[in-house]
Design an enzyme around this catalytic site. Structure first.
Site, short mmCIF file in Angstrom:
data_model
loop_
_atom_site.label_atom_id
_atom_site.label_comp_id
_atom_site.label_asym_id
_atom_site.label_seq_id
_atom_site.Cartn_x
_atom_site.Cartn_y
_atom_site.Cartn_z
N GLY A 77 0.82 -1.08 -0.02
CA GLY A 77 -0.03 -0.03 0.12
C GLY A 77 0.89 1.15 0.09
N GLU A 135 10.43 -4.05 4.46
CA GLU A 135 11.01 -3.50 3.19
C GLU A 135 12.58 -4.15 3.34
OE1 GLU A 135 9.67 -1.82 1.45
OE2 GLU A 135 7.96 -0.82 2.32
#
Length: 584
Positions: free
Chosen positions: A373, A503
């Protein structure tokens, strides 16, 4: 700054209670006070013996026994005073050491939310500066305080015995000194409290700037940070000058009162000697006892000045010690290969707007669930809730059918492997970083296997020190890809059943990313994996993708399902995959 507390509410009781909680040695304390008593009694004998020598003074009447008695009294006073001072200092050092141990243990038990609301420098100041203030009071001034109290009480008793009228004259000095010293003491309390707050703020500036010195230099921010630091230094200077003014007021007052006492005693005592009401020896003894009051009074005044500083430090330390800890109690987690279920999970940071709103999805065991997102949609916050750094403000997170907050915190976290974008390392060796947090001895074979699966063995083997190579502060001696592979090796060594990747490859170059992706593939095998990724190319093959917008789940499915049914996901995927295919 913390709201200021009035001096009346921050008196002796909190300080004494804090000291007693450190459990000082009662045996050593009793021995030290007993020797203090011997010191005082030895000092009280000397003026009496001197009185007899003066009253009967002549070469013919010199008494060897009296002279030997005076000599022995001096020796006893010196020896017992030295030993008692050492013992009281040692007790003080132990008290401060125990207090620092307790404070350090508390800081490690406080939740992440505490550190969100308190600057790092402020917390460091509690541990170093505030305990240092208490250390100064206990080790440098408390011994003189106890000795002084006993000396003053004993000397006053002897003064009343020698001449009660002159002793009453001495007591005039008490209200005179109190009228000045009490207001000055209140001022010192306010100043010292402000000084401790400013010291904490200045420590925060130092910690922030020095820990990010590369950012400061790369941004040409030296001038700005110099101004910030200079502002803190000037504030400390102002408080220091105000403190000096108060101390400068205390010293002359005490000097004036003492000189006034000596003048009154010598004048009035001389009249009584000339009238025959008092002997010359008694006047000499009276003056000697007066000396035994003057010096301890000065030391006690210094003690109370330091105590005003210690009151503020005590408040700050107690405030930290009473902060709510993470709850570590709960059920042991025996198996974590169950679905992770989020039901209507909402969360808002203290005083802020909701970051997550009614988040609902399930991460199946042994499969990969990707959370994607736009930036700022609450993905990393979601991981913080799963790590139990925070508790949801609404809804429930379950493992199977059991809410995760029912499990003991150490047991829960021991089943999670967390690899973040930053891959934080602690200062030390590569070996220490890979095995960090494990409460058992790691064998060389285990270390090698974890490094091989993380594709870290190749670069480690090329380093001169191998596993004993120092990584530097926050691992800055290593590249980003090397830090990531060490973080993956650390996670592999823990053998977690739940894996969270935040990440994990976004900051790497393409060559490093390929190696790290291979290492992550080894790490993810057979584990319940949750992945946060900006680059959809890294999670296209995930078993399930959860799309989050502004804290709300707007789509759940495979890549193909979301590409067909979710307009924003399709836009994200089209842009990123088109950019990826564009020639460099």
């Amino acid at each position: 700054m913390t709201q200021e507390t009035s001096p009346s509410t921050a008196g002796w009781k909190p300080f004494v209670r804090l000291i007693l909680q450190t459990k000082p040695s009662k045996t050593l304390l009793a021995l030290a006070l007993s020797l203090n008593l011997v010191t005082t009694l030895s000092g009280l004998v000397i003026p009496l013996l001197t009185k007899h020598v003066v009253d009967n003074f002549s070469l013919a009447n010199l008494n060897a026994v009296q002279m030997a008695g005076i000599g022995l009294a001096f020796i006893a006073q010196a020896v017992t005073a030295g030993i008692s001072t050492y013992l009281l200092s040692r007790i003080g050092q132990q008290i401060v050491s125990n207090l620092r141990h307790r404070l350090w243990q508390k800081l490690l038990k406080l939740p992440v939310s505490y550190y969100d609301e308190h600057q790092t420098g402020e917390t460091i100041s509690r541990m170093t500066n505030d305990t240092g203030v208490l250390k100064g009071l206990i080790t440098e001034h408390s011994a003189n305080f106890f000795t002084g109290i006993i000396s003053i009480v004993g000397s006053l008793v002897m003064l009343f015995y020698l001449d009660w009228k002159m002793t009453l004259l001495l007591l005039i000095a008490i209200p005179l000194a109190s009228a000045v010293l009490v207001p000055l003491g209140r001022q010192m309390y306010k100043i010292s409290k402000g000084l401790q707050d400013e010291t904490a703020d200045f420590t925060s500036v130092l910690t922030r700037v020095l820990s990010e010195i590369r950012l400061v230099k790369a941004s040409n921010a030296e001038t700005r940070e110099f101004e910030n630091g200079s502002s803190g230094i000037l504030k400390l200077l102002r408080y220091g000058i105000r403190e000096g003014k108060v101390q400068a007021g205390i010293a002359p007052v005490m000097s004036f009162v003492m000189m006034l006492m000596f003048v009154l005693i010598i004048g009035y005592g001389g009249l009584r000697v000339s009238s025959g009401a008092l002997t010359a020896g008694a006047l000499v003894a009276f003056l000697l006892y007066l000396f035994q009051i003057v010096l301890p009074t000065t030391q006690i005044t210094q003690f109370f000045t330091q105590f005003q500083k210690a009151k503020g430090a005590t408040e700050r330390i107690i405030e930290t010690l009473e902060a709510e800890e993470e709850s570590v109690l709960g059920l042991p987690l025996e198996r974590a290969d169950l679905p992770i279920v989020l039901e209507g999970v909402s969360f808002a940071y203290k005083g802020g707007e909701a970051v997550l709103k009614q988040v609902t999805f399930t991460a199946e065991p042994g499969k990969v669930t990707a959370i994607v997102g736009p930036s700022g949609s609450g993905k990393t916050t979601l991981f913080s809730l799963l790590e139990r750094f925070y508790s949801p403000t609404g809804g429930t997170i379950k493992l199977g059918e059991v809410p995760i907050d029912r499990y003991a915190l150490p047991s829960w976290r021991s089943r999670i492997g967390y690899v973040s974008q930053e891959s934080p390392l602690v200062e030390g060796t590569i070996r220490e970083n890979i095995s960090y947090g494990l409460d058992r001895e790691v064998t060389p074979e285990e270390l090698d296997r974890a490094a091989q699966m993380a594709y870290a063995d190749e670069f480690i083997g090329q380093l001169p020190g191998g596993y004993e190579t120092e990584v530097g502060e926050r691992g800055l001696k290593l590249s980003g890809g090397q830090r990531q592979r060490i973080a993956i090796a650390r996670a592999l060594l823990r053998d977690p059943q739940i894996l969270m990747l935040d990440e994990a490859t976004s900051s790497l170059d393409s060559k490093s990313e390929i190696v790290v992706q291979q290492a992550l593939h080894n790490l993810m095998r057979g584990r319940t994996t949750l992945v946060i990724a900006h680059r959809l190319s890294t999670v296209i093959d995930a078993d399930r993708i959860v799309f989050v917008e502004k804290g709300t789940v707007t789509g759940v499915g495979t890549h193909d399902e979301l590409f067909a049914s979710h307009p924003l996901y399709r836009e994200f995927a089209s842009q990123q995959l088109r950019l990826q295919d564009r020639p460099s």
